[in-house]
Design an enzyme around this catalytic site. Sequence first.
Site, short mmCIF file in Angstrom:
data_model
loop_
_atom_site.label_atom_id
_atom_site.label_comp_id
_atom_site.label_asym_id
_atom_site.label_seq_id
_atom_site.Cartn_x
_atom_site.Cartn_y
_atom_site.Cartn_z
N ASP A 88 0.84 -1.19 0.00
CA ASP A 88 0.00 0.00 0.00
C ASP A 88 0.88 1.25 0.00
OD1 ASP A 88 -2.19 -1.55 0.11
OD2 ASP A 88 -2.68 -1.14 2.21
N MET A 99 -9.65 7.71 9.82
CA MET A 99 -10.41 8.41 8.79
C MET A 99 -9.53 9.45 8.11
SD MET A 99 -12.58 10.83 11.39
CE MET A 99 -13.68 11.44 10.16
N LYS A 129 -4.21 2.70 -2.50
CA LYS A 129 -5.36 3.48 -2.92
C LYS A 129 -5.46 4.69 -2.00
CE LYS A 129 -8.02 -0.13 -0.88
NZ LYS A 129 -7.05 -1.13 -0.53
N1 SAH Z 1 -4.74 -1.18 8.46
C1 SAH Z 1 -4.34 0.14 8.95
C2 SAH Z 1 -5.42 1.18 8.80
C3 SAH Z 1 -5.77 1.50 7.38
S1 SAH Z 1 -7.01 2.75 7.26
C4 SAH Z 1 -3.91 0.00 10.40
O1 SAH Z 1 -4.11 -1.06 11.02
O2 SAH Z 1 -3.33 0.95 10.93
C5 SAH Z 1 -6.02 4.19 7.02
C6 SAH Z 1 -6.12 5.12 8.23
O3 SAH Z 1 -5.29 4.63 9.27
C7 SAH Z 1 -5.60 6.49 7.97
O4 SAH Z 1 -6.60 7.32 7.37
C8 SAH Z 1 -5.28 6.96 9.37
O5 SAH Z 1 -6.44 7.37 10.05
C9 SAH Z 1 -4.78 5.71 10.00
N2 SAH Z 1 -3.30 5.62 9.98
C10 SAH Z 1 -2.55 4.68 9.38
N3 SAH Z 1 -1.24 4.90 9.60
C11 SAH Z 1 -1.15 5.99 10.37
C12 SAH Z 1 -0.08 6.71 10.96
N4 SAH Z 1 1.21 6.37 10.78
N5 SAH Z 1 -0.36 7.79 11.72
C13 SAH Z 1 -1.65 8.15 11.91
N6 SAH Z 1 -2.68 7.51 11.39
C14 SAH Z 1 -2.46 6.43 10.63
#
Ligand code: SAH
Length: 476
Positions: free
Chosen positions: A250, A386, A272
């Site tokens: 990703d 989000m 995406k």
């Molecule tokens: N599978 C991922 C989440 C994917 S959805 C997980 O377990 O973390 C994507 C959302 O995750 C982003 O919009 C944000 O809200 C959050 N996110 C992912 N990585 C982040 C990071 N390093 N810092 C803050 N938010 C994060």
Amino acid sequence: MPALFPLFADLKGRTVLVVGGGVVARRKVTALMEAGARVVVGAPQLAEPLAELAQAGRIIHRQGLFEPTWLDDAWLAVAATDDVETNRAVAQAGEARRIWVNVVDDAELSSFQVPARIERGPLQIAISSGGGAPMLARHLRERLETQLDESLGALAELLTRSRERIRERVPDLQARRRFFDRVLAGPVPGLLRRGAHVEAERALDDALAESPARSSAGRVALVGAGPGDAGLLTLRALRLLNEADVILHDRLVSPQVLALARRDAELIEVGKQAGGHSVQQQRIHELMLEHARAGRHVVRLKGGDSFVFGRGGEELEFLHAHGVAFEVVPGITAALACGAYAGIPLTHREHAQSVRFVTAHCKGDAKDELDWANLAAERQTLAVYMGVGGLDGFRRKLIAHGRAASTPFALVENGSRPEQRVIIGTLADLAETAAEHAVQSPALLIVGEVAALAHSLHWFGAAPLSGSPVRYAQAA
Ligand code: SAH
């Protein structure tokens, strides 16, 4: 100076003399006993637990000061006393009798050295720096320890057990090489890693039964890459990245993590953006299938954890439906990483007894299926995954359903990465504060009393920011 000659010695039933009865001697005695040697310990007296071993008849104690005749029935000797003269005497007597002697921590006096080693069952990897830089050897050993899976021991045992069968079935040496390449690249190692010993044995049988021309089955590992800091990867994720032929990742996966992939692995970004549609998901499915069917090791690498708002479930269902073997490696999800790196405990005995992981797209669309009454309940923490576009709607709904406008929030942008920012405020000012600081994706929203703890508990990166007082006055 010529390099040392490496050698694995069979000490089973052979006499080895250890001179010295203290802690250092004990370490050597233990290792020698594991190799099945008949251990004779020569010393005026033995410290525990050597004395106990002698009492139990598991080692032989020669009481007294070293005499060269002690070496008479020995194949090897180890000098492990703290007396330089004694150690030297053992070395000299050994030299005269052509018996290999190791003097602990003295490469110069030693005629053989004991390497740093990594053990996985019958498999051993020995490392030597020639005696000059033992710390370097130790450092390398620690690195290899983390990279070599525990299940290698079971793999070595399985191959040892099957040796005769394999030779019979594939007598030609060249063909046998190819067969091993195929087995080691196929499902057997992965099955052993999962502890599926019976299935692994069966997969080896299948490979033996197959015609040698058929290529190996590919497989897909669904791997959580964590939030960005490469130090938060699991050891298993690291190993799979080292073995991968193809990595479908990703956009959210950080460059630091990708840098750990095998150098000649093919990296394909399939990220995406927010609002990306299902055509792309379809494309990801096709790529996984195509590469797995070509016999490749595919790592499907996702930000955070694959099973937390990562569509990992859908991808596995697809693989399952198409009969592709898979495994899943969890990752540190954004909520856990952002909480930790912002100094926000997600639960706290005084503030929050539960935590919810929520995803929200509050752009006024009709597809809002969230249970707002529950989300607005007190004494819980919300970790909201989000895009930053929906903050205004999210705040309004939460307050409308009863959560106090004074509830603290924290926005953690780029959690765990060097550029991390933490913005704190109260729910009433959420959208304005985010706009004031131009918060960008990826950002995680944490709502609840615990968010205010970032003021005092922050430890990583810059101190938390908050909204400007002037703007509060205007808003009032
Ligand atoms: N599978 C991922 C989440 C994917 S959805 C997980 O377990 O973390 C994507 C959302 O995750 C982003 O919009 C944000 O809200 C959050 N996110 C992912 N990585 C982040 C990071 N390093 N810092 C803050 N938010 C994060």
